[in-house]
Design a protein around this motif. Sequence first.
Motif, PDB file in Angstrom:
ATOM      1  N   LEU A  10       0.845  -1.085  -0.013  1.00 53.25           N
ATOM      2  CA  LEU A  10       0.040   0.106  -0.037  1.00 53.25           C
ATOM      3  C   LEU A  10       0.863   1.344  -0.030  1.00 53.25           C
ATOM      4  CD1 LEU A  10      -2.946  -1.138   2.481  1.00 53.25           C
ATOM      5  CD2 LEU A  10      -3.208  -0.542   0.208  1.00 53.25           C
ATOM      6  N   ARG A  11       1.813   1.441   0.806  1.00 56.59           N
ATOM      7  CA  ARG A  11       2.796   2.515   0.929  1.00 56.59           C
ATOM      8  C   ARG A  11       3.603   2.417  -0.479  1.00 56.59           C
ATOM      9  NH1 ARG A  11       5.586   3.969   6.417  1.00 56.59           N
ATOM     10  NH2 ARG A  11       3.968   3.928   7.909  1.00 56.59           N
ATOM     11  N   MET A  59      11.427  23.497  12.179  1.00 58.55           N
ATOM     12  CA  MET A  59      11.886  22.170  12.882  1.00 58.55           C
ATOM     13  C   MET A  59      11.655  21.032  11.731  1.00 58.55           C
ATOM     14  SD  MET A  59      12.098  23.559  16.033  1.00 58.55           S
ATOM     15  CE  MET A  59      12.334  22.147  16.922  1.00 58.55           C
ATOM     16  N   ALA A  60      12.301  19.762  12.313  1.00 62.19           N
ATOM     17  CA  ALA A  60      12.138  18.688  11.276  1.00 62.19           C
ATOM     18  C   ALA A  60      12.192  17.317  12.381  1.00 62.19           C
ATOM     19  CB  ALA A  60      13.347  18.655  10.293  1.00 62.19           C
ATOM     20  N   GLY A  61      11.916  16.290  11.723  1.00 59.10           N
ATOM     21  CA  GLY A  61      11.909  15.256  12.655  1.00 59.10           C
ATOM     22  C   GLY A  61      10.974  14.163  11.972  1.00 59.10           C
ATOM     23  N   ARG A  62      10.793  12.908  12.555  1.00 57.71           N
ATOM     24  CA  ARG A  62      10.005  11.710  12.320  1.00 57.71           C
ATOM     25  C   ARG A  62       8.728  11.721  12.938  1.00 57.71           C
ATOM     26  NH1 ARG A  62      11.403   6.258  10.278  1.00 57.71           N
ATOM     27  NH2 ARG A  62      13.737   6.478  11.095  1.00 57.71           N
ATOM     28  N   MET A  63       7.597  11.461  12.158  1.00 57.52           N
ATOM     29  CA  MET A  63       6.157  11.623  12.555  1.00 57.52           C
ATOM     30  C   MET A  63       6.211  10.082  13.310  1.00 57.52           C
ATOM     31  SD  MET A  63       3.676  13.148   9.789  1.00 57.52           S
ATOM     32  CE  MET A  63       3.810  12.102   8.572  1.00 57.52           C
ATOM     33  N   LYS A 103      -2.027  12.514   3.032  1.00 59.77           N
ATOM     34  CA  LYS A 103      -1.415  10.954   2.145  1.00 59.77           C
ATOM     35  C   LYS A 103      -0.067  10.267   2.834  1.00 59.77           C
ATOM     36  CE  LYS A 103      -3.348  12.589  -1.859  1.00 59.77           C
ATOM     37  NZ  LYS A 103      -3.118  12.955  -3.434  1.00 59.77           N
ATOM     38  N   LEU A 104       0.435  11.032   3.679  1.00 58.04           N
ATOM     39  CA  LEU A 104       1.493  10.653   4.713  1.00 58.04           C
ATOM     40  C   LEU A 104       1.368   9.599   5.734  1.00 58.04           C
ATOM     41  CD1 LEU A 104       3.581  13.841   4.743  1.00 58.04           C
ATOM     42  CD2 LEU A 104       3.477  12.267   2.785  1.00 58.04           C
ATOM     43  N   ASP A 105       2.440   8.863   6.274  1.00 58.45           N
ATOM     44  CA  ASP A 105       2.214   8.032   7.201  1.00 58.45           C
ATOM     45  C   ASP A 105       3.314   8.127   8.438  1.00 58.45           C
ATOM     46  OD1 ASP A 105       0.446   5.777   5.574  1.00 58.45           O
ATOM     47  OD2 ASP A 105       2.312   6.423   4.230  1.00 58.45           O
ATOM     48  N   ILE A 106       2.808   7.529   9.546  1.00 56.25           N
ATOM     49  CA  ILE A 106       3.709   7.370  10.745  1.00 56.25           C
ATOM     50  C   ILE A 106       5.115   6.864  10.110  1.00 56.25           C
ATOM     51  CG2 ILE A 106       4.402   6.386  12.741  1.00 56.25           C
ATOM     52  CD1 ILE A 106       1.024   6.596  13.368  1.00 56.25           C
ATOM     53  N   GLY A 107       6.135   7.390  10.703  1.00 57.69           N
ATOM     54  CA  GLY A 107       7.554   7.218  10.224  1.00 57.69           C
ATOM     55  C   GLY A 107       8.102   7.933   8.971  1.00 57.69           C
ATOM     56  N   ASP A 108       7.431   8.609   8.303  1.00 55.91           N
ATOM     57  CA  ASP A 108       7.578   9.882   7.414  1.00 55.91           C
ATOM     58  C   ASP A 108       8.518  10.833   8.352  1.00 55.91           C
ATOM     59  OD1 ASP A 108       6.620   8.258   5.557  1.00 55.91           O
ATOM     60  OD2 ASP A 108       4.799   9.539   5.205  1.00 55.91           O
ATOM     61  N   SER A 135      11.254  12.997   3.828  1.00 54.35           N
ATOM     62  CA  SER A 135      11.629  11.764   3.620  1.00 54.35           C
ATOM     63  C   SER A 135      10.498  10.786   3.620  1.00 54.35           C
ATOM     64  CB  SER A 135      12.923  11.342   4.379  1.00 54.35           C
ATOM     65  OG  SER A 135      13.399   9.990   3.916  1.00 54.35           O
ATOM     66  N   LYS A 136      10.193   9.898   2.506  1.00 50.11           N
ATOM     67  CA  LYS A 136       9.019   8.864   2.654  1.00 50.11           C
ATOM     68  C   LYS A 136       9.522   7.660   3.150  1.00 50.11           C
ATOM     69  CE  LYS A 136       4.708   7.966   2.258  1.00 50.11           C
ATOM     70  NZ  LYS A 136       4.644   7.067   3.145  1.00 50.11           N
ATOM     71  N   ALA A 137       9.066   6.956   4.218  1.00 52.83           N
ATOM     72  CA  ALA A 137       9.165   5.797   4.548  1.00 52.83           C
ATOM     73  C   ALA A 137       8.539   4.809   3.824  1.00 52.83           C
ATOM     74  CB  ALA A 137       8.966   5.631   6.139  1.00 52.83           C
ATOM     75  N   VAL A 138       9.164   3.669   3.463  1.00 51.36           N
ATOM     76  CA  VAL A 138       8.520   2.770   2.719  1.00 51.36           C
ATOM     77  C   VAL A 138       7.990   1.516   3.723  1.00 51.36           C
ATOM     78  CG1 VAL A 138       8.570   0.671   0.763  1.00 51.36           C
ATOM     79  CG2 VAL A 138      10.190   2.867   0.576  1.00 51.36           C
ATOM     80  N   ARG A 139       8.330   1.265   4.580  1.00 49.90           N
ATOM     81  CA  ARG A 139       8.141   0.060   5.402  1.00 49.90           C
ATOM     82  C   ARG A 139       7.651   0.862   6.788  1.00 49.90           C
ATOM     83  NH1 ARG A 139      10.268  -5.110   4.847  1.00 49.90           N
ATOM     84  NH2 ARG A 139      11.799  -5.215   3.241  1.00 49.90           N
ATOM     85  N   PRO A 140       6.547   0.443   7.293  1.00 50.93           N
ATOM     86  CA  PRO A 140       5.866   0.892   8.467  1.00 50.93           C
ATOM     87  C   PRO A 140       6.929   0.538   9.826  1.00 50.93           C
ATOM     88  CG  PRO A 140       4.744  -1.096   7.852  1.00 50.93           C
ATOM     89  CD  PRO A 140       5.629  -0.683   6.712  1.00 50.93           C
ATOM     90  N   LEU A 141       6.511   1.394  10.752  1.00 56.15           N
ATOM     91  CA  LEU A 141       7.259   1.292  11.994  1.00 56.15           C
ATOM     92  C   LEU A 141       6.509   0.119  12.612  1.00 56.15           C
ATOM     93  CD1 LEU A 141       8.127   4.769  13.315  1.00 56.15           C
ATOM     94  CD2 LEU A 141       9.792   3.429  12.254  1.00 56.15           C
TER      95      LEU A 141
END
Length: 493
Positions: A10-11, A59-63, A103-108, A135-141
């Motif tokens: 899905l990602r 600021m910047a970081g991972r969701m 459209k973004l996900d946790i881990g992006d 940065s788009k994460a392909v795999r889910p955390l």
Amino acid sequence: MDKQSKLIQLRKEKINELKDNGINLYPNDFKPSCSIKELKKFTEENPDSLGEEGDQFQMAGRMMAINKMGKSSFVRFKDGSDQLQVYLQQNRVGDETYSLFKKLDIGDFIGVKGPLFKTRTGEWTLLADKFRLLSKAVRPLPEKFHGIKDPEKRYRQRYLDLVMNEDTRQIFIKRSQIVASMRRFFEEKGFMEVETPMMQPLAGGAEATPFKTWHNALGMELFLRIAPELYLKRLVVGGFEKVFEINRNFRNEGVSTRHNPEFTMVEFYQAYADYEQLMDMTEEMFESIAQQVSGSTTVDYQGQSIDFKKGWQRIPMIESLTKIGGIDPEIIDDTQALLKFAQDNNIQITKKDRHGKILTKLFDILVEPKLIQPTFITGYPVEVSPLSRKSEDNPELTDRFELFIAGREIANGFSEINDPEDQHNRFLMQVQQRDEGNSEAHIMDSEYVEALEYGMPPTAGEGIGIDRLVMLLTNSASIREVILFPHMKKMSD
């Protein structure tokens, strides 16, 4: 297709859609103005400059969490220092940006810019004026509730362990502080930090099985070092009278909760010092490090309270065997009686072992596990101390100590041999032990003996296992918990 594979699929479909819409999934032109930790400090010092019309922060970081509520949403993201909440409003960031966000996900990874305000619950929150995908994460955390609890998965995928488990992050933050504190201690004492070869033509400085490699250009076999000792002492010969090295050693031995094939040690050498001075210095160092990184000289380790305050026990090995190990003093000098004692107590010792080796093996079984508080054991036999100076009071023993805490060895130190003839004879004794079947006995190192022939001042040296010290100060039961990437067996296909 399992759940993980479906999520990845899905990602990937979402990624292709974003690419088709011209979205740059991996831009590299966004620069944060500060870290979350720095921002929180700013809020404490400058509360009057904050609010919806106040200072702007980039600021910047991972969701790590997303709470969507129609035309507004809350996001919690983390950088390397801390976590912060962001409030996004569609009418503030714009329809196009808000559509991208949904459209973004946790881990992006995201970049946000805006002022800071307090929510009704009193939490400082960034009000987003600008929002970008970085940065788009392909795999889910892994799911936050479950985390990563399987130790093998945590060690193999340490990056996920660091993202999901704050306790793991804190262990390695503290490890860095411990090493930095140790380095400062030596520098303040006037020691110079040096580097010595990791690949050596002879594996010396300890009794251990080395890893072998081959150098094509030189056409020769080399060994990953088992210890830096013989090179550091060459530096003392050369006139560097206080040296230390913090680096890796490699030993081709078993893997356990206390052993890893590569491990970190500090070794240090001081001219015109003896082993008793090093014991004093070690007490001072450990007390200082514990105070700096733990805020106290007393730490809890696996349910035991360990006190690092100076004034540790110092017990001769022979005395420890009789008073702690329960061996009758009348048989301590009788090799055959000790062999019988070992047999009666189901302790595996071969009849080929020399008397000093037998004493040391008995110590390992009967005494070492009982040494919980910091304890120096002194007076090791010559047979197991090929680089240690003989005691003037008893030439069968050496001016050597080992430090034990929580039932394990943490450090080994001694007054050094600077008599080249004595050192040569000790090497010969080790060669004989190799011929008798001890594959870990020291080899003859004629070049080191030659260095001693040019003259080395009276010197004492010590090695401290940094991984094991970190275990103590982070309450970690296994050495794998304090090594970022411990060695593991290859996974089966």
